[in-house]
Motif scaffolding. Structure first.
Motif, PDB file in Angstrom:
ATOM      1  N   GLU A 153       0.831  -1.194   0.000  1.00 24.63           N
ATOM      2  CA  GLU A 153       0.000   0.000   0.000  1.00 24.63           C
ATOM      3  C   GLU A 153       0.875   1.256   0.000  1.00 24.63           C
ATOM      4  OE1 GLU A 153      -3.909  -1.470   2.577  1.00 24.63           O
ATOM      5  OE2 GLU A 153      -2.261  -0.430   3.587  1.00 24.63           O
TER       6      GLU A 153
ATOM      7  N   GLU B 282      -1.043   6.878   1.149  1.00 22.92           N
ATOM      8  CA  GLU B 282      -2.383   7.401   0.887  1.00 22.92           C
ATOM      9  C   GLU B 282      -3.438   6.303   0.953  1.00 22.92           C
ATOM     10  OE1 GLU B 282       0.682   9.914  -1.020  1.00 22.92           O
ATOM     11  OE2 GLU B 282       0.176   7.812  -1.273  1.00 22.92           O
ATOM     12  N   GLU B 283      -3.052   5.090   0.608  1.00 18.86           N
ATOM     13  CA  GLU B 283      -3.995   3.972   0.593  1.00 18.86           C
ATOM     14  C   GLU B 283      -4.159   3.316   1.953  1.00 18.86           C
ATOM     15  OE1 GLU B 283      -3.003   2.436  -3.981  1.00 18.86           O
ATOM     16  OE2 GLU B 283      -1.948   1.602  -2.251  1.00 18.86           O
TER      17      GLU B 283
END
Length: 294
Positions: free
Chosen positions: A269, A272-273
């Motif tokens: 990831e 931001e994710e």
């Protein structure tokens, strides 16, 4: 020299946060985004960093270049910058802000200074942040007065000496504690999970070591999307400790922990994710399951 334009190598999480602070306080920041990823371009745009395309153009337009890279890229990029500086005969200040061993930063300093530029050793402690006081930049070297101009534009710069390697040594020592502890905590919690003792262990830690429980609850979730960057940092710490006669094996082991995390779904990831409210117990379960031997 009055600093007016700052080149950022490169506008990743930390680089773009630094640039954002400088931009908000009136300085121009630029980056060379030719062949860079879409995510890097988006981070640069969000921080109002201007794209000048090539590394050559970045050197031509910059008064100071801040190198904020993954450790593995620090020396190679410095070599490329030194070649450009020699070719364009530009007076420039190069500030190495990377998490690298003191012996490596000394070699980079020699390379940059041989091209005709000046050099400052710097280390960043704290998260990418636009909040004053949360992120400190420690600096050492004989040209730190010039670098300290950026204090007038929102950066918390703290000079600790005039020797190249002092700032990097401080970073290595501090990260050995913080990121080394995170690696140990992640591995021992995975071990307890596989032994079927995670609930019992966490109850004991929370009761007898509440400060440590709070640190792990905060540090492990934020670590997973950064694990790929921390592998090299642990290896730099290992080489630092080896150079001064201490064991390097602890931190090569920490690098191995981050290498395992890197290949999991959580490690893939982006920041931001990453789900910021994901429970620590869920994170440990995922890491345990996805790194289990076949």
């Amino acid at each position: 020299m009055q600093i007016q334009t700052v080149g950022i190598l490169s506008p990743g999480d930390m680089g773009q946060a630094i640039a954002s602070v400088l931009n908000q306080n009136g300085l121009k920041t630029i980056a060379a985004l030719d062949d860079r990823s879409e995510r890097t371009r988006q981070l640069a745009a969000a921080a109002n960093i201007q794209d000048v395309g090539s590394l050559t153009q970045l050197v031509i337009e910059s008064d100071v270049v801040l190198s904020v890279l993954v450790p593995a890229a620090a020396a190679e990029v410095a070599k490329e910058v030194a070649e450009v500086i020699s070719n364009v005969a530009k007076q420039i200040l190069y500030v190495d802000c990377n998490a690298i061993a003191p012996q490596k930063v000394k070699r980079i300093a020699q390379l940059i200074e041989s091209s005709g530029a000046t050099f400052v050793d710097a280390s960043i402690i704290g998260p990418p942040s636009r909040v004053p006081g949360r992120t400190r930049i420690y600096a050492s070297g004989k040209q730190t007065d010039e670098f300290q101009q950026l204090r007038n534009y929102g950066l918390d710069i703290r000079v600790i000496g005039d020797e190249i390697g002092q700032a990097s040594g401080l970073k290595m020592s501090y990260a050995a504690l913080t990121k080394g502890l995170t690696a140990i905590g992640a591995e021992l919690l995975i071990a307890a999970h596989r032994l079927g003792l995670d609930e019992q262990l966490w109850e004991e830690v929370s009761s007898s070591q509440p400060e440590l429980a709070a640190i792990l609850t905060r540090s492990i979730p934020s670590m997973t999307p950064k694990a790929h960057r921390w592998i090299g940092e642990m290896e730099e710490i290992a080489e630092t400790f080896k150079e001064i006669g201490l064991t390097e094996r602890i931190f090569y082991g920490a690098a191995d922990v981050y290498r395992l995390v890197k290949d999991t779904s959580l490690g893939k990831e982006t920041p931001e994710e990453c789900e910021r409210n994901r429970p620590l117990s869920e994170i440990i379960t995922i890491l345990s399951d996805e790194t289990a031997p076949n």
